[in-house]
Design an enzyme around this catalytic site. Structure first.
Site, PDB file in Angstrom:
ATOM      1  N   TYR A  33       0.832  -1.206   0.000  1.00  0.00           N
ATOM      2  CA  TYR A  33       0.000   0.000   0.000  1.00  0.00           C
ATOM      3  C   TYR A  33       0.867   1.257   0.000  1.00  0.00           C
ATOM      4  O   TYR A  33       1.727   1.441   0.858  1.00  0.00           O
ATOM      5  CB  TYR A  33      -0.877  -0.019   1.244  1.00  0.00           C
ATOM      6  CG  TYR A  33      -2.102   0.848   1.191  1.00  0.00           C
ATOM      7  CD1 TYR A  33      -3.183   0.508   0.398  1.00  0.00           C
ATOM      8  CD2 TYR A  33      -2.202   1.992   1.974  1.00  0.00           C
ATOM      9  CE1 TYR A  33      -4.334   1.285   0.376  1.00  0.00           C
ATOM     10  CE2 TYR A  33      -3.345   2.782   1.963  1.00  0.00           C
ATOM     11  CZ  TYR A  33      -4.416   2.424   1.168  1.00  0.00           C
ATOM     12  OH  TYR A  33      -5.546   3.196   1.152  1.00  0.00           O
ATOM     13  N   SER A  66       1.576  -7.543   1.889  1.00  0.00           N
ATOM     14  CA  SER A  66       0.471  -6.717   2.357  1.00  0.00           C
ATOM     15  C   SER A  66      -0.559  -6.521   1.249  1.00  0.00           C
ATOM     16  O   SER A  66      -1.164  -7.500   0.802  1.00  0.00           O
ATOM     17  CB  SER A  66       1.020  -5.383   2.887  1.00  0.00           C
ATOM     18  OG  SER A  66       0.024  -4.650   3.562  1.00  0.00           O
ATOM     19  N   GLN A  67      -0.776  -5.298   0.775  1.00  0.00           N
ATOM     20  CA  GLN A  67      -1.683  -5.101  -0.353  1.00  0.00           C
ATOM     21  C   GLN A  67      -1.306  -6.015  -1.513  1.00  0.00           C
ATOM     22  O   GLN A  67      -2.174  -6.623  -2.159  1.00  0.00           O
ATOM     23  CB  GLN A  67      -1.644  -3.651  -0.816  1.00  0.00           C
ATOM     24  CG  GLN A  67      -2.427  -3.369  -2.082  1.00  0.00           C
ATOM     25  CD  GLN A  67      -2.249  -1.940  -2.565  1.00  0.00           C
ATOM     26  OE1 GLN A  67      -3.138  -1.123  -2.400  1.00  0.00           O
ATOM     27  NE2 GLN A  67      -1.100  -1.633  -3.150  1.00  0.00           N
ATOM     28  N   ASP A 114       1.268  -8.468  13.981  1.00  0.00           N
ATOM     29  CA  ASP A 114       0.957  -7.540  12.893  1.00  0.00           C
ATOM     30  C   ASP A 114      -0.280  -6.727  13.251  1.00  0.00           C
ATOM     31  O   ASP A 114      -1.386  -7.273  13.373  1.00  0.00           O
ATOM     32  CB  ASP A 114       0.725  -8.341  11.613  1.00  0.00           C
ATOM     33  CG  ASP A 114       0.667  -7.486  10.361  1.00  0.00           C
ATOM     34  OD1 ASP A 114       0.437  -6.274  10.479  1.00  0.00           O
ATOM     35  OD2 ASP A 114       0.847  -8.048   9.269  1.00  0.00           O
ATOM     36  N   HIS A 165       4.329  -6.181  10.958  1.00  0.00           N
ATOM     37  CA  HIS A 165       3.976  -6.188   9.541  1.00  0.00           C
ATOM     38  C   HIS A 165       5.188  -6.349   8.618  1.00  0.00           C
ATOM     39  O   HIS A 165       5.035  -6.613   7.430  1.00  0.00           O
ATOM     40  CB  HIS A 165       3.213  -4.911   9.194  1.00  0.00           C
ATOM     41  CG  HIS A 165       2.474  -4.985   7.902  1.00  0.00           C
ATOM     42  ND1 HIS A 165       1.535  -5.957   7.632  1.00  0.00           N
ATOM     43  CD2 HIS A 165       2.524  -4.202   6.784  1.00  0.00           C
ATOM     44  CE1 HIS A 165       1.046  -5.776   6.419  1.00  0.00           C
ATOM     45  NE2 HIS A 165       1.631  -4.728   5.877  1.00  0.00           N
TER      46      HIS A 165
END
Length: 333
Positions: free
Chosen positions: A93, A188-189, A274, A303
């Site tokens: 992101y 992540s994203q 996370d 994360h």
């Protein structure tokens, strides 16, 4: 910081049934079948002089959602004489594709590596080069997680997921790529996008989602302590009457539902501390994943996940995966 989410034994067993829209599959069939004139034209591929002698880097431009131009970097080892296995990476992101000379790991390992820009993003970590002409930002809170959230047809990630599918199609058609040895990955994203692609594109060699976003989104919006999930909570804090509408829209883009349709071998990573992508949301996708799967858990990481330790795990996993696939096979054989 210690996790406020479920403990590891509970996460391993966490497999909530998520509501599936009755038209989920037809929505995606319609979305991916909508190709504008010229939408599958030959991509633009331009060699870039980075000063590196062992890696070739190309500036790639291809037609994504609505025929709009999406950019990326394609890096390939110099001197390859046979079709290459390929790792396609989707970004976290806010990240853009960055400068041409970075992210050399996969090319140095002997694979083609395509980094796809995420439309409209690139304000952090590394700059992007892909605009989002259809922002759908009216009424959205800052960020991308609520853009166009009033309808699945206008939601931001509809455009992103189409971009990602077209990216895979492009690389499968590249003359130097073995279409049977294409892996998608992301952090992540990027991990959520990779899972969605795995559910939408048959015949992938593998998928490697790391600490994936967009999994069990309703839970993420309720327990996530940091953006992007908090963008959804902030939107609903302003629009009290839209909760059902918002979560209906988001269900079409929930990577856990796409994971339930994916059959390619998968290597997940999940971090138990996370706060951005709570581990229970990632385990929802892992536990629903329909194909062969493996998992690395980083119990005391946030994360950042497993970092370079996990990159070594991925290198070994891809090498073993590709060793079982002969070059030159078709993607569906």
């Amino acid at each position: 910081m210690p996790s406020a989410d479920l403990p590891l034994p509970d996460c391993r067993a966490f497999r909530p049934e998520l509501p599936v829209p009755v038209d989920f599959d037809s929505f995606w069939a319609r979305t991916l079948g909508d190709v504008p004139p010229g939408g599958r034209d030959k991509p633009g591929v331009t060699l870039v002089d980075t000063g590196l002698t062992q890696v070739r880097t190309y500036d790639v431009a291809f037609a994504g959602h609505g025929g709009q131009t999406v950019r990326g970097w394609l890096r390939m080892p110099t001197g390859a004489t046979e079709p290459l296995g390929c790792v396609i990476e989707f970004l976290g992101y806010g990240r853009g594709r960055g400068p041409a000379h970075q992210d050399l790991l996969w090319a140095c390992a002997g694979y083609a590596h395509l980094v796809m820009d995420t439309r409209g993003q690139g304000w952090s970590a590394a700059s992007g080069a892909t605009a989002d002409p259809d922002p759908g930002a009216a009424g959205a809170v800052p960020g991308f997680a609520t853009r166009g959230i009033e309808s699945p047809d206008t939601y931001y990630y509809r455009r992103v997921f189409v971009d990602a599918v077209r990216c895979v199609e492009m690389m499968r058609g590249h003359p130097e790529i073995d279409p049977a040895r294409v892996v998608v990955t992301g952090i992540s994203q990027g991990g959520g996008i990779a899972l969605a692609v795995a559910g939408l594109v048959p015949g992938l060699a593998g998928v490697m989602p790391d600490v994936p976003f967009l999994c069990n989104i309703p839970r993420g919006a309720r327990v996530g302590g940091l953006p992007p999930y908090t963008e959804i909570a902030s939107y609903l804090r302003l629009h009290h009457d839209r909760t059902d509408m918002v979560f209906r829209t988001l269900s079409y883009f929930d990577a856990a539902l796409h994971a339930a349709r994916a059959t390619a071998p998968a290597l997940f990573s999940i971090a138990m501390m996370d706060e951005i992508c709570p581990p229970s949301t990632c385990f929802t996708a892992y536990n629903h994943y329909a194909g062969p799967k493996d998992l690395r858990v980083y119990e005391f990481n946030g994360h950042e996940g497993g970092g370079e330790r996990h990159r070594a795990e991925q290198l070994a996993w891809v090498r073993s995966l590709f060793a079982g696939l002969s070059a030159g096979r078709t993607a569906t054989s």
